[in-house]
Design a protein around this motif. Structure first.
Motif, PDB file in Angstrom:
ATOM      1  N   MET A  59     -63.372 -18.185  46.402  1.00 54.95           N
ATOM      2  CA  MET A  59     -62.555 -17.083  45.904  1.00 54.95           C
ATOM      3  C   MET A  59     -63.338 -16.140  45.012  1.00 54.95           C
ATOM      4  O   MET A  59     -62.936 -15.001  44.822  1.00 54.95           O
ATOM      5  N   PHE A  60     -64.466 -16.568  44.468  1.00 55.28           N
ATOM      6  CA  PHE A  60     -65.254 -15.719  43.582  1.00 55.28           C
ATOM      7  C   PHE A  60     -66.392 -15.014  44.310  1.00 55.28           C
ATOM      8  O   PHE A  60     -67.074 -14.185  43.737  1.00 55.28           O
ATOM      9  N   SER A  61     -66.633 -15.350  45.560  1.00 46.62           N
ATOM     10  CA  SER A  61     -67.750 -14.809  46.316  1.00 46.62           C
ATOM     11  C   SER A  61     -67.340 -13.511  47.011  1.00 46.62           C
ATOM     12  O   SER A  61     -66.230 -13.391  47.540  1.00 46.62           O
ATOM     13  N   LEU A  62     -68.242 -12.538  47.041  1.00 53.50           N
ATOM     14  CA  LEU A  62     -67.930 -11.194  47.526  1.00 53.50           C
ATOM     15  C   LEU A  62     -67.536 -11.108  48.995  1.00 53.50           C
ATOM     16  O   LEU A  62     -66.854 -10.163  49.392  1.00 53.50           O
ATOM     17  N   GLU A  63     -67.945 -12.055  49.815  1.00 50.89           N
ATOM     18  CA  GLU A  63     -67.649 -11.942  51.248  1.00 50.89           C
ATOM     19  C   GLU A  63     -66.224 -12.325  51.600  1.00 50.89           C
ATOM     20  O   GLU A  63     -65.762 -12.074  52.716  1.00 50.89           O
ATOM     21  N   GLY A  64     -65.476 -12.911  50.699  1.00 50.64           N
ATOM     22  CA  GLY A  64     -64.124 -13.379  50.977  1.00 50.64           C
ATOM     23  C   GLY A  64     -63.227 -12.369  51.660  1.00 50.64           C
ATOM     24  O   GLY A  64     -62.615 -12.671  52.689  1.00 50.64           O
ATOM     25  N   PRO A  65     -63.126 -11.146  51.153  1.00 52.20           N
ATOM     26  CA  PRO A  65     -62.242 -10.159  51.778  1.00 52.20           C
ATOM     27  C   PRO A  65     -62.672  -9.753  53.193  1.00 52.20           C
ATOM     28  O   PRO A  65     -61.905  -9.141  53.922  1.00 52.20           O
ATOM     29  N   GLU A  66     -63.884 -10.093  53.580  1.00 51.89           N
ATOM     30  CA  GLU A  66     -64.391  -9.741  54.912  1.00 51.89           C
ATOM     31  C   GLU A  66     -63.891 -10.708  55.986  1.00 51.89           C
ATOM     32  O   GLU A  66     -64.157 -10.510  57.170  1.00 51.89           O
ATOM     33  N   GLY A  67     -63.211 -11.787  55.574  1.00 57.82           N
ATOM     34  CA  GLY A  67     -62.790 -12.792  56.544  1.00 57.82           C
ATOM     35  C   GLY A  67     -63.944 -13.657  57.012  1.00 57.82           C
ATOM     36  O   GLY A  67     -63.888 -14.295  58.057  1.00 57.82           O
ATOM     37  N   LYS A  68     -65.009 -13.668  56.229  1.00 61.94           N
ATOM     38  CA  LYS A  68     -66.226 -14.436  56.519  1.00 61.94           C
ATOM     39  C   LYS A  68     -66.555 -15.271  55.301  1.00 61.94           C
ATOM     40  O   LYS A  68     -66.091 -15.017  54.206  1.00 61.94           O
ATOM     41  N   ARG A  69     -67.398 -16.280  55.542  1.00 64.02           N
ATOM     42  CA  ARG A  69     -67.906 -17.040  54.400  1.00 64.02           C
ATOM     43  C   ARG A  69     -69.335 -17.448  54.681  1.00 64.02           C
ATOM     44  O   ARG A  69     -69.708 -17.729  55.824  1.00 64.02           O
ATOM     45  N   PHE A  70     -70.126 -17.442  53.638  1.00 61.22           N
ATOM     46  CA  PHE A  70     -71.495 -17.927  53.759  1.00 61.22           C
ATOM     47  C   PHE A  70     -71.455 -19.446  53.824  1.00 61.22           C
ATOM     48  O   PHE A  70     -70.591 -20.091  53.221  1.00 61.22           O
ATOM     49  N   LEU A  71     -72.391 -20.009  54.545  1.00 61.18           N
ATOM     50  CA  LEU A  71     -72.467 -21.445  54.767  1.00 61.18           C
ATOM     51  C   LEU A  71     -73.926 -21.863  54.692  1.00 61.18           C
ATOM     52  O   LEU A  71     -74.791 -21.170  55.237  1.00 61.18           O
ATOM     53  N   THR A  72     -74.202 -22.972  54.035  1.00 59.33           N
ATOM     54  CA  THR A  72     -75.567 -23.471  53.951  1.00 59.33           C
ATOM     55  C   THR A  72     -75.798 -24.525  55.018  1.00 59.33           C
ATOM     56  O   THR A  72     -75.073 -25.508  55.099  1.00 59.33           O
ATOM     57  N   ARG A  73     -76.808 -24.267  55.822  1.00 61.57           N
ATOM     58  CA  ARG A  73     -77.304 -25.256  56.775  1.00 61.57           C
ATOM     59  C   ARG A  73     -78.671 -25.666  56.247  1.00 61.57           C
ATOM     60  O   ARG A  73     -79.210 -25.019  55.344  1.00 61.57           O
ATOM     61  N   VAL A 103     -73.405 -17.427  58.273  1.00 64.54           N
ATOM     62  CA  VAL A 103     -72.072 -16.900  57.999  1.00 64.54           C
ATOM     63  C   VAL A 103     -71.158 -17.327  59.143  1.00 64.54           C
ATOM     64  O   VAL A 103     -71.575 -17.380  60.300  1.00 64.54           O
ATOM     65  N   VAL A 104     -69.946 -17.699  58.781  1.00 66.18           N
ATOM     66  CA  VAL A 104     -68.949 -18.113  59.768  1.00 66.18           C
ATOM     67  C   VAL A 104     -67.626 -17.435  59.426  1.00 66.18           C
ATOM     68  O   VAL A 104     -67.431 -16.941  58.312  1.00 66.18           O
ATOM     69  N   ASP A 105     -66.723 -17.420  60.391  1.00 68.80           N
ATOM     70  CA  ASP A 105     -65.390 -16.881  60.141  1.00 68.80           C
ATOM     71  C   ASP A 105     -64.621 -17.805  59.206  1.00 68.80           C
ATOM     72  O   ASP A 105     -64.800 -19.016  59.234  1.00 68.80           O
ATOM     73  N   GLY A 106     -63.767 -17.215  58.387  1.00 67.93           N
ATOM     74  CA  GLY A 106     -62.927 -18.004  57.487  1.00 67.93           C
ATOM     75  C   GLY A 106     -63.081 -17.550  56.055  1.00 67.93           C
ATOM     76  O   GLY A 106     -63.966 -16.773  55.722  1.00 67.93           O
ATOM     77  N   ARG A 107     -62.219 -18.043  55.224  1.00 62.00           N
ATOM     78  CA  ARG A 107     -62.248 -17.706  53.801  1.00 62.00           C
ATOM     79  C   ARG A 107     -63.163 -18.669  53.074  1.00 62.00           C
ATOM     80  O   ARG A 107     -63.063 -19.876  53.233  1.00 62.00           O
ATOM     81  N   GLY A 108     -64.038 -18.105  52.270  1.00 64.95           N
ATOM     82  CA  GLY A 108     -64.941 -18.920  51.475  1.00 64.95           C
ATOM     83  C   GLY A 108     -64.469 -19.018  50.048  1.00 64.95           C
ATOM     84  O   GLY A 108     -63.269 -19.021  49.772  1.00 64.95           O
TER      85      GLY A 108
END
Length: 121
Positions: A91-105, A84-89
């Protein structure tokens, strides 16, 4: 030897727990592009329709994680590590309003892990 096809960082697991408290059980689908790029998308469990062209890779934070079979063909030599990193992911993903986005490494499997995965198949 059990090889995990998908894992999550501590930061991702913390966010998953926060989202579960707010939304209940969750599920993930690795997006293959289009509207939200190619990021892991988080949904309330059952909200995203998993079809015959999707495969279950495992679970992160006790939440199932899916990817399309076609996309998995490109990624099958790597372990997915959800972070997870800071930023908007997406628009349909639940973490968006948290100011975070999931990221795949990812990381390439070792020879031993590849062999174990082949034996599982």
């Amino acid at each position: 030897m059990k090889v995990e096809k998908v894992t999550a960082t501590d930061a991702a697991l913390e966010l998953i727990e926060k989202l579960k408290r707010r939304h209940g059980p969750l599920m993930f689908h690795q997006s293959g592009g289009c509207c939200d790029g190619s990021s892991p998308m988080c949904f309330p469990e059952g909200e995203f329709r998993v079809g015959a062209s999707d495969i279950h890779l495992g679970s992160i934070g006790n939440s199932p994680f899916y990817m399309s079979k076609d996309q998995y063909e490109y990624w099958k030599h790597t372990q997915l590590i959800i972070d997870v990193v800071d930023g908007r992911g997406g628009m349909f993903s639940l973490e968006g309003p948290e100011g975070k986005r999931f990221l795949t490494r990812s990381r390439v499997y070792s020879d031993e892990e590849r062999k174990a995965l082949q034996e599982e198949a």
